[in-house]
Design a protein around this motif. Structure first.
Motif, PDB file in Angstrom:
ATOM      1  N   ILE A 194      17.600  -6.790  -1.020  1.00 15.96           N
ATOM      2  CA  ILE A 194      18.517  -7.393   0.030  1.00 15.96           C
ATOM      3  C   ILE A 194      17.875  -8.433   0.787  1.00 15.96           C
ATOM      4  CG2 ILE A 194      19.371  -6.639   2.372  1.00 15.96           C
ATOM      5  CD1 ILE A 194      20.831  -5.921  -0.135  1.00 15.96           C
ATOM      6  N   SER A 195      16.238  -8.308   0.918  1.00 14.51           N
ATOM      7  CA  SER A 195      15.459  -9.140   1.572  1.00 14.51           C
ATOM      8  C   SER A 195      15.524 -10.407   0.855  1.00 14.51           C
ATOM      9  CB  SER A 195      13.865  -8.628   1.725  1.00 14.51           C
ATOM     10  OG  SER A 195      13.848  -7.601   2.531  1.00 14.51           O
ATOM     11  N   LEU A 196      15.570 -10.403  -0.414  1.00 12.61           N
ATOM     12  CA  LEU A 196      15.570 -11.442  -1.322  1.00 12.61           C
ATOM     13  C   LEU A 196      17.155 -12.149  -1.272  1.00 12.61           C
ATOM     14  CD1 LEU A 196      13.800 -10.554  -4.771  1.00 12.61           C
ATOM     15  CD2 LEU A 196      12.859 -11.946  -2.921  1.00 12.61           C
ATOM     16  N   SER A 272      12.756 -17.851  -3.504  1.00  4.90           N
ATOM     17  CA  SER A 272      12.778 -18.228  -1.941  1.00  4.90           C
ATOM     18  C   SER A 272      11.810 -19.350  -1.574  1.00  4.90           C
ATOM     19  CB  SER A 272      12.339 -16.664  -1.548  1.00  4.90           C
ATOM     20  OG  SER A 272      11.014 -16.381  -1.558  1.00  4.90           O
ATOM     21  N   GLY A 273      11.184 -19.886  -2.499  1.00  2.00           N
ATOM     22  CA  GLY A 273      10.215 -20.852  -1.928  1.00  2.00           C
ATOM     23  C   GLY A 273       8.971 -20.639  -1.988  1.00  2.00           C
ATOM     24  N   LEU A 274       8.400 -19.462  -2.277  1.00  2.00           N
ATOM     25  CA  LEU A 274       6.970 -19.112  -2.221  1.00  2.00           C
ATOM     26  C   LEU A 274       6.316 -19.461  -3.677  1.00  2.00           C
ATOM     27  CD1 LEU A 274       4.838 -17.624  -0.519  1.00  2.00           C
ATOM     28  CD2 LEU A 274       5.622 -15.582  -1.670  1.00  2.00           C
ATOM     29  N   VAL A 299       3.817  -3.741  -5.655  1.00  2.00           N
ATOM     30  CA  VAL A 299       3.892  -5.210  -5.812  1.00  2.00           C
ATOM     31  C   VAL A 299       5.331  -5.591  -5.519  1.00  2.00           C
ATOM     32  CG1 VAL A 299       4.176  -7.215  -7.476  1.00  2.00           C
ATOM     33  CG2 VAL A 299       2.365  -5.551  -7.723  1.00  2.00           C
ATOM     34  N   GLN A 300       6.443  -4.859  -5.709  1.00  2.00           N
ATOM     35  CA  GLN A 300       7.829  -5.368  -5.059  1.00  2.00           C
ATOM     36  C   GLN A 300       7.678  -5.241  -3.543  1.00  2.00           C
ATOM     37  OE1 GLN A 300      10.786  -2.220  -5.391  1.00  2.00           O
ATOM     38  NE2 GLN A 300      12.138  -3.788  -6.509  1.00  2.00           N
ATOM     39  N   GLU A 301       7.239  -4.151  -3.042  1.00  2.00           N
ATOM     40  CA  GLU A 301       7.382  -4.081  -1.461  1.00  2.00           C
ATOM     41  C   GLU A 301       6.296  -5.170  -0.729  1.00  2.00           C
ATOM     42  OE1 GLU A 301       7.990  -2.796   2.303  1.00  2.00           O
ATOM     43  OE2 GLU A 301       9.106  -2.338   0.548  1.00  2.00           O
ATOM     44  N   SER A 302       5.264  -5.545  -1.449  1.00  2.00           N
ATOM     45  CA  SER A 302       4.301  -6.441  -0.921  1.00  2.00           C
ATOM     46  C   SER A 302       4.821  -7.505  -0.758  1.00  2.00           C
ATOM     47  CB  SER A 302       2.903  -6.568  -1.809  1.00  2.00           C
ATOM     48  OG  SER A 302       2.218  -5.125  -1.605  1.00  2.00           O
ATOM     49  N   LEU A 303       5.535  -8.119  -2.180  1.00  2.00           N
ATOM     50  CA  LEU A 303       6.168  -9.539  -1.860  1.00  2.00           C
ATOM     51  C   LEU A 303       7.193  -9.647  -0.993  1.00  2.00           C
ATOM     52  CD1 LEU A 303       6.097 -10.300  -5.867  1.00  2.00           C
ATOM     53  CD2 LEU A 303       4.353 -11.227  -4.041  1.00  2.00           C
ATOM     54  N   THR A 307       7.767 -12.502   1.798  1.00  5.82           N
ATOM     55  CA  THR A 307       8.894 -13.354   1.957  1.00  5.82           C
ATOM     56  C   THR A 307       9.520 -13.215   3.196  1.00  5.82           C
ATOM     57  OG1 THR A 307      10.170 -11.816   0.787  1.00  5.82           O
ATOM     58  CG2 THR A 307       9.339 -13.504  -0.523  1.00  5.82           C
ATOM     59  N   ARG A 308       9.565 -11.986   3.780  1.00  4.64           N
ATOM     60  CA  ARG A 308      10.288 -11.536   4.989  1.00  4.64           C
ATOM     61  C   ARG A 308       9.553 -11.765   6.404  1.00  4.64           C
ATOM     62  NH1 ARG A 308      13.048  -6.015   5.213  1.00  4.64           N
ATOM     63  NH2 ARG A 308      13.827  -6.823   7.135  1.00  4.64           N
ATOM     64  N   HIS A 309       8.418 -11.727   6.360  1.00  5.84           N
ATOM     65  CA  HIS A 309       7.728 -11.437   7.551  1.00  5.84           C
ATOM     66  C   HIS A 309       6.303 -12.445   7.967  1.00  5.84           C
ATOM     67  CE1 HIS A 309       9.950  -8.054   8.452  1.00  5.84           C
ATOM     68  NE2 HIS A 309       9.719  -7.421   7.374  1.00  5.84           N
TER      69      HIS A 309
END
Length: 392
Positions: A194-196, A272-274, A299-303, A307-309
């Motif tokens: 959802i963040s992506l 997302s531009g990162l 890895v999933q949570e860290s990325l 991207t979000r914060h």
């Protein structure tokens, strides 16, 4: 064996169904009824009206046993008074004392230890008074044995209460751990995708507002990425929710994600531009499923957090190192200052990652680094994996 299965087996062993309660009560009734047949055999020792009164008292005590689960102390009190009255009124001895023993056990098993000790003491004192008063049926030896019986009954009942309390505590702990595990999986799966979707859709809107023509191409790419992210979210959500299925339903067959799918996470973050780079060190090897899943989720949570914060972040590096006894993962970005990641200390993301690492006997740290911010985790392979490497 899963903790839930162990707890269920213990509960089945220790719990007593209503049928068992009824069976115990009926057994006491049968024994008392057999003892009540003595007045019908041999010479008469007392008038028939007195015998009838004794039978009524015995019947009342036995009937009360059927309610010992709901009112254990009251039933034990009735059994004690009724048993005492029976032995004082009737010239015929009988096994009615068993009814009081059963009721006393239920009081202790219900956790009423003080009430059980009080009732047992009252029964013992009453019997001792009768012995001192000249009751020839109970001598000193019998009184001593009766004391041992009462202590044993109370001890057994209290032991069962303690065991059931332990089983309930284990069951609650297992249920809590299971809820935490499911919540952690749902957080990682839903939160990441959802963040992506949010980041990619926001980027597409900004591009369209700036340039309708050039932004349309970039927006189409973002929409394609959103489609892939939402499809992946649904797939992983179905897999995660499979743990809630009933035993008669089909279990999910999709494999759990692992290190072989980290490139998918990196590719989604790039959309997302990162600028994300990967660095693999050491010899790749087959890892236990739980280590693979934990590494993927970290890895999933860290990325997702980056991207979000992260503030003014432009690039991140995902490093995976296959060590001799453990897998080391580091996700570092160039976000400016610890404040840009201040949410991590209080949020559930880092807490969930730490729980995953600790569950495997590893550890995880998250905090500022010279370049920005880094999450570093060490995940042991496990004893079996370590022994295989030693032999090789």
């Amino acid at each position: 064996m899963p903790a839930a299965a162990v707890v269920s087996r213990l509960r089945r062993r220790l719990s007593r169904s209503p049928r068992a309660d009824v069976a115990v009560s009926i057994g006491v009734v049968v024994l008392v009824a057999i003892g009540a047949l003595r007045p019908l055999m041999g010479a008469r020792l007392e008038p028939w009206p007195l015998t009838a009164v004794g039978w009524l008292v015995a019947a009342a005590v036995c009937a009360a046993l059927f309610f010992r689960r709901r009112h254990p102390v009251a039933v034990a009190g009735v059994a004690l008074v009724g048993t005492g009255a029976f032995y004082l009124l009737s010239e015929y001895d009988g096994p009615l004392l068993i009814a009081f023993v059963v009721a006393l056990y239920q009081v202790a098993a219900d956790g009423r230890l003080q009430a059980a000790v009080g009732l047992a003491s009252l029964a013992l004192v009453s019997t001792a008074i009768g012995t001192v008063a000249g009751n020839g049926d109970v001598n000193g030896v019998a009184l001593f044995m009766f004391t041992g019986w009462l202590i044993g009954v109370v001890a057994l009942g209290w032991a069962r209460h303690s065991r059931m309390a332990y089983v309930r505590e284990v069951e609650q702990r297992a249920a809590g751990d299971e809820r935490m595990r499911i919540a952690r999986e749902l957080h990682d799966v839903i939160g990441h995708h959802i963040s992506l979707v949010h980041v990619q859709s926001s980027a597409a809107l900004r591009r369209l507002k700036k340039d309708q023509v050039a932004g349309a191409v970039l927006a189409e790419e973002a929409l394609a990425a959103i489609k892939d992210s939402s499809r992946e979210a649904l797939r992983e959500l179905r897999t995660t929710l499979g743990v809630l299925r009933q035993g008669d339903e089909a279990a999910p067959t999709a494999p759990l994600p692992g290190l072989d799918r980290i490139d998918d996470l990196v590719g989604a973050a790039r959309l997302s531009g990162l600028d994300v780079r990967t660095l693999i060190q050491g010899e790749r090897r087959e890892l236990p499923t739980e280590v693979e899943l934990a590494a993927y989720r970290i890895v999933q949570e860290s990325l997702t957090n980056v991207t979000r914060h992260a503030v003014r972040v432009t690039e991140a590096t995902v490093s995976v190192e296959y060590g001799v006894q453990e897998l080391t993962i580091e996700i570092a970005d160039d976000g400016h200052g610890a404040a840009s990641h201040g949410f991590k200390g209080a949020g559930s993301g880092v807490a969930g990652m730490r729980e995953r690492a600790r569950a495997l006997g590893g550890e995880l740290s998250a905090g500022p680094c010279p370049q920005g911010f880094a999450v570093r985790a060490s995940l042991p392979y496990g004893s079996d994996h370590g022994s295989q490497r030693t032999r090789s």
